[in-house]
Design a protein around this motif. Structure first.
Motif, PDB file in Angstrom:
ATOM      1  N   LYS A 148       0.823  -1.226   0.000  1.00 47.40           N
ATOM      2  CA  LYS A 148       0.000   0.000   0.000  1.00 47.40           C
ATOM      3  C   LYS A 148       0.851   1.267   0.000  1.00 47.40           C
ATOM      4  O   LYS A 148       0.349   2.350  -0.264  1.00 47.40           O
ATOM      5  CB  LYS A 148      -0.909   0.007   1.243  1.00 47.40           C
ATOM      6  N   HIS A 184      10.628  -0.932   5.748  1.00 51.23           N
ATOM      7  CA  HIS A 184       9.382  -1.688   5.953  1.00 51.23           C
ATOM      8  C   HIS A 184       9.436  -3.013   5.183  1.00 51.23           C
ATOM      9  O   HIS A 184       9.103  -4.079   5.718  1.00 51.23           O
ATOM     10  CB  HIS A 184       8.208  -0.817   5.501  1.00 51.23           C
ATOM     11  N   LYS A 214       6.421  -2.140  17.492  1.00 55.08           N
ATOM     12  CA  LYS A 214       6.518  -2.975  16.290  1.00 55.08           C
ATOM     13  C   LYS A 214       5.964  -2.279  15.042  1.00 55.08           C
ATOM     14  O   LYS A 214       6.572  -2.328  13.974  1.00 55.08           O
ATOM     15  CB  LYS A 214       5.770  -4.293  16.526  1.00 55.08           C
ATOM     16  N   THR A 215       4.829  -1.641  15.178  1.00 54.02           N
ATOM     17  CA  THR A 215       4.196  -0.997  14.022  1.00 54.02           C
ATOM     18  C   THR A 215       4.225   0.517  14.138  1.00 54.02           C
ATOM     19  O   THR A 215       4.478   1.223  13.172  1.00 54.02           O
ATOM     20  CB  THR A 215       2.705  -1.407  13.930  1.00 54.02           C
ATOM     21  N   GLN A 225       9.278  -6.301  17.655  1.00 58.99           N
ATOM     22  CA  GLN A 225       9.217  -7.674  17.141  1.00 58.99           C
ATOM     23  C   GLN A 225       9.744  -8.646  18.199  1.00 58.99           C
ATOM     24  O   GLN A 225       9.188  -9.722  18.408  1.00 58.99           O
ATOM     25  CB  GLN A 225      10.047  -7.759  15.848  1.00 58.99           C
ATOM     26  N   ARG A 232       3.739   4.113   4.427  1.00 53.41           N
ATOM     27  CA  ARG A 232       4.790   4.889   5.096  1.00 53.41           C
ATOM     28  C   ARG A 232       5.377   5.975   4.193  1.00 53.41           C
ATOM     29  O   ARG A 232       5.472   7.138   4.617  1.00 53.41           O
ATOM     30  CB  ARG A 232       5.859   3.939   5.661  1.00 53.41           C
ATOM     31  N   ASP A 271      10.341 -10.998   8.599  1.00 49.90           N
ATOM     32  CA  ASP A 271       9.236 -11.504   9.418  1.00 49.90           C
ATOM     33  C   ASP A 271       8.633 -12.781   8.826  1.00 49.90           C
ATOM     34  O   ASP A 271       8.138 -13.635   9.548  1.00 49.90           O
ATOM     35  CB  ASP A 271       8.151 -10.429   9.534  1.00 49.90           C
ATOM     36  N   TYR A 330      12.063  -4.692   4.168  1.00 51.98           N
ATOM     37  CA  TYR A 330      13.013  -5.630   4.800  1.00 51.98           C
ATOM     38  C   TYR A 330      12.361  -6.321   5.991  1.00 51.98           C
ATOM     39  O   TYR A 330      12.523  -7.521   6.214  1.00 51.98           O
ATOM     40  CB  TYR A 330      14.312  -4.901   5.188  1.00 51.98           C
ATOM     41  N   SER A 331      11.574  -5.546   6.782  1.00 51.90           N
ATOM     42  CA  SER A 331      10.978  -6.148   7.979  1.00 51.90           C
ATOM     43  C   SER A 331       9.980  -7.243   7.587  1.00 51.90           C
ATOM     44  O   SER A 331       9.878  -8.267   8.254  1.00 51.90           O
ATOM     45  CB  SER A 331      10.321  -5.088   8.869  1.00 51.90           C
ATOM     46  N   ASP A 380      -5.286  -3.527  11.589  1.00 51.99           N
ATOM     47  CA  ASP A 380      -4.656  -4.755  11.104  1.00 51.99           C
ATOM     48  C   ASP A 380      -5.145  -5.963  11.907  1.00 51.99           C
ATOM     49  O   ASP A 380      -5.437  -7.023  11.344  1.00 51.99           O
ATOM     50  CB  ASP A 380      -3.131  -4.624  11.208  1.00 51.99           C
ATOM     51  N   PHE A 438      -3.569   2.122  12.956  1.00 51.95           N
ATOM     52  CA  PHE A 438      -3.201   1.218  11.859  1.00 51.95           C
ATOM     53  C   PHE A 438      -3.107  -0.223  12.359  1.00 51.95           C
ATOM     54  O   PHE A 438      -3.621  -1.149  11.747  1.00 51.95           O
ATOM     55  CB  PHE A 438      -1.854   1.651  11.263  1.00 51.95           C
ATOM     56  N   GLN A 439      -2.453  -0.406  13.511  1.00 47.75           N
ATOM     57  CA  GLN A 439      -2.275  -1.767  14.020  1.00 47.75           C
ATOM     58  C   GLN A 439      -3.597  -2.349  14.525  1.00 47.75           C
ATOM     59  O   GLN A 439      -3.866  -3.537  14.349  1.00 47.75           O
ATOM     60  CB  GLN A 439      -1.218  -1.808  15.119  1.00 47.75           C
ATOM     61  N   ARG A 493       1.801  -9.873   0.078  1.00 50.14           N
ATOM     62  CA  ARG A 493       1.417  -8.969  -1.007  1.00 50.14           C
ATOM     63  C   ARG A 493       0.884  -9.772  -2.208  1.00 50.14           C
ATOM     64  O   ARG A 493       1.170  -9.482  -3.360  1.00 50.14           O
ATOM     65  CB  ARG A 493       2.587  -8.075  -1.410  1.00 50.14           C
TER      66      ARG A 493
HETATM   67  C1  GRG Z   1      11.592  -8.776  11.337  1.00 43.94           C
HETATM   68  C2  GRG Z   1      12.849  -6.749  12.180  1.00 43.94           C
HETATM   69  C3  GRG Z   1      11.582  -7.405  11.906  1.00 43.94           C
HETATM   70  C4  GRG Z   1      10.457  -6.741  12.170  1.00 43.94           C
HETATM   71  C5  GRG Z   1       9.162  -7.236  11.806  1.00 43.94           C
HETATM   72  C6  GRG Z   1       6.687  -5.206  10.519  1.00 43.94           C
HETATM   73  C7  GRG Z   1       6.994  -6.416  11.300  1.00 43.94           C
HETATM   74  C8  GRG Z   1       8.087  -6.340  12.291  1.00 43.94           C
HETATM   75  C9  GRG Z   1       6.367  -7.589  11.065  1.00 43.94           C
HETATM   76  C10 GRG Z   1       5.353  -7.799  10.043  1.00 43.94           C
HETATM   77  C11 GRG Z   1       4.178  -8.479  10.606  1.00 43.94           C
HETATM   78  C12 GRG Z   1       3.131  -7.543  11.072  1.00 43.94           C
HETATM   79  C13 GRG Z   1       1.731  -8.001  11.072  1.00 43.94           C
HETATM   80  C14 GRG Z   1       3.462  -6.375  11.479  1.00 43.94           C
HETATM   81  C15 GRG Z   1       2.561  -5.359  11.883  1.00 43.94           C
HETATM   82  C16 GRG Z   1       2.768  -4.229  10.945  1.00 43.94           C
HETATM   83  C17 GRG Z   1       2.044  -4.460   9.690  1.00 43.94           C
HETATM   84  C18 GRG Z   1       0.594  -4.418   9.735  1.00 43.94           C
HETATM   85  C19 GRG Z   1       2.730  -4.697   8.605  1.00 43.94           C
HETATM   86  C20 GRG Z   1       2.105  -4.781   7.276  1.00 43.94           C
HETATM   87  O1  GRG Z   1       2.161  -3.473   6.773  1.00 43.94           O
HETATM   88  P1  GRG Z   1       1.273  -2.982   5.577  1.00 43.94           P
HETATM   89  O2  GRG Z   1      -0.153  -3.385   5.815  1.00 43.94           O
HETATM   90  O3  GRG Z   1       1.875  -3.866   4.378  1.00 43.94           O
HETATM   91  O4  GRG Z   1       1.547  -1.541   5.346  1.00 43.94           O
HETATM   92  P2  GRG Z   1       2.016  -3.524   2.825  1.00 43.94           P
HETATM   93  O5  GRG Z   1       2.254  -4.867   2.175  1.00 43.94           O
HETATM   94  O6  GRG Z   1       0.769  -2.859   2.343  1.00 43.94           O
HETATM   95  O7  GRG Z   1       3.214  -2.637   2.705  1.00 43.94           O
END
Ligand code: GRG
Length: 287
Positions: free
Chosen positions: A40, A72, A173-174, A150, A43, A79, A74-75, A214, A210-211, A91
């Protein structure tokens, strides 16, 4: 959300990747694959909108926007690895370790993390702004921010987590990277204290909203729209807002945070209209 801003980010990202001296081709393909997945771009768009709300052009904030999407992405790549969430879909496509292999996915994440800071450090901005951007991104992404969140999330698995514990995890985390995104727009624009304070209140509220959304979508959303496996939170016994508060109270909480975020934009005036719309999109979104 603004489709034209999203397209602009994607175009700039492609041109940046082709302008950088290439790593070995398999790694480069994995990095491109990860970045070109249809995310999306929340950020980078937040960062560009915050910069415009503070009176600067999107061009000045573009390196910060691209760096944020790299961190983002990379995370997400890390993850999804078997050692973390072990996911095969992201995605709407196979995760990087499935499309390539685990070692390449680890290296692609590492490459994205370092490239983000290279891009910021070489941005065409005054040196103090570049340094402030590097600091902001490092804090948002690092051990006091996303990585720390995380780690807390992993530690909490299988334990009882209350609302304040959950808030602590989500905020890092988010929330930390989303807050950094908003503040980096302000920093790129050289915003004064009053504007930075307004962006900070907005960024905190939007990050948490946002979280919560989610978590809600993990219960109510469609896997096709979200492009990832859902219902994993409940299956793994993870603490979530809907799990602790129920769906309706979670929705109300998210909407209240959006109201708080929009109200905080007052000092930025009419130029902050797109940020207000983005806050609303964050809780209305279906993916
Ligand atoms: C591995 C260092 C490390 C960190 C991981 C971001 C994260 C921390 C994990 C991803 C899993 C998760 C559910 C995280 C919550 C944040 C989140 C909702 C990420 C998804 O972000 P979107 O919805 O994704 O913006 P797109 O694909 O639209 O960019």
């Amino acid at each position: 959300m603004s489709a034209s801003l999203r397209r602009e980010v994607d175009m700039e990202m492609r041109s940046l990747l082709s302008s950088r001296r290439g790593p070995p081709s398999r790694l480069k393909r994995a990095v491109r694959y990860a970045l070109e997945g249809p995310g999306k771009r929340v950020r980078p768009v937040l960062c560009l909108m915050a910069a415009e709300a503070c009176g600067t052009s999107r061009r000045r904030a573009m390196p910060a926007a691209l760096a944020l999407e790299m961190i983002h992405t990379y995370s997400l790549v890390h993850d999804d690895l078997p050692a973390m969430d072990d996911d095969d879909l992201r995605r709407g496509r196979p995760t990087v370790h499935k499309a390539f292999d685990e070692a390449t996915a680890i290296l692609a994440g590492d490459a994205l993390l370092t490239l983000a800071f290279e891009v910021l450090a070489s941005a065409a901005l005054p040196a103090e702004r570049r340094a402030a951007l590097v600091l902001e991104l490092a804090r948002g992404a690092g051990w006091a921010g996303m990585v720390g969140g995380q780690a807390l999330d992993l530690e909490a698995e299988g334990r009882r987590v209350g609302l304040s514990g959950l808030l602590g995890i989500h905020r890092r985390k988010t929330g930390a990277l989303l807050l950094a995104a908003v503040r980096m727009g302000g920093i790129a624009a050289g915003a004064d204290r009053r504007r930075m304070d307004a962006l900070t209140v907005y960024g905190r509220a939007v990050g948490l909203a946002f979280q919560i959304q989610d978590d809600i979508l993990d219960v109510t959303g469609s896997e096709k729209a979200m492009g990832k496996r859902l219902r994993k939170d409940a299956a793994s016994g993870k603490a979530t807002y809907p799990g602790l508060l129920g769906l309706e109270r979670s929705r109300r909480r998210a909407r209240a945070l959006v109201d708080e975020a929009v109200k905080a934009l007052g000092p930025l005036g009419a130029k902050a209209g797109p940020l207000a719309d983005l806050a609303r999109y964050i809780v209305d979104r279906e993916r």
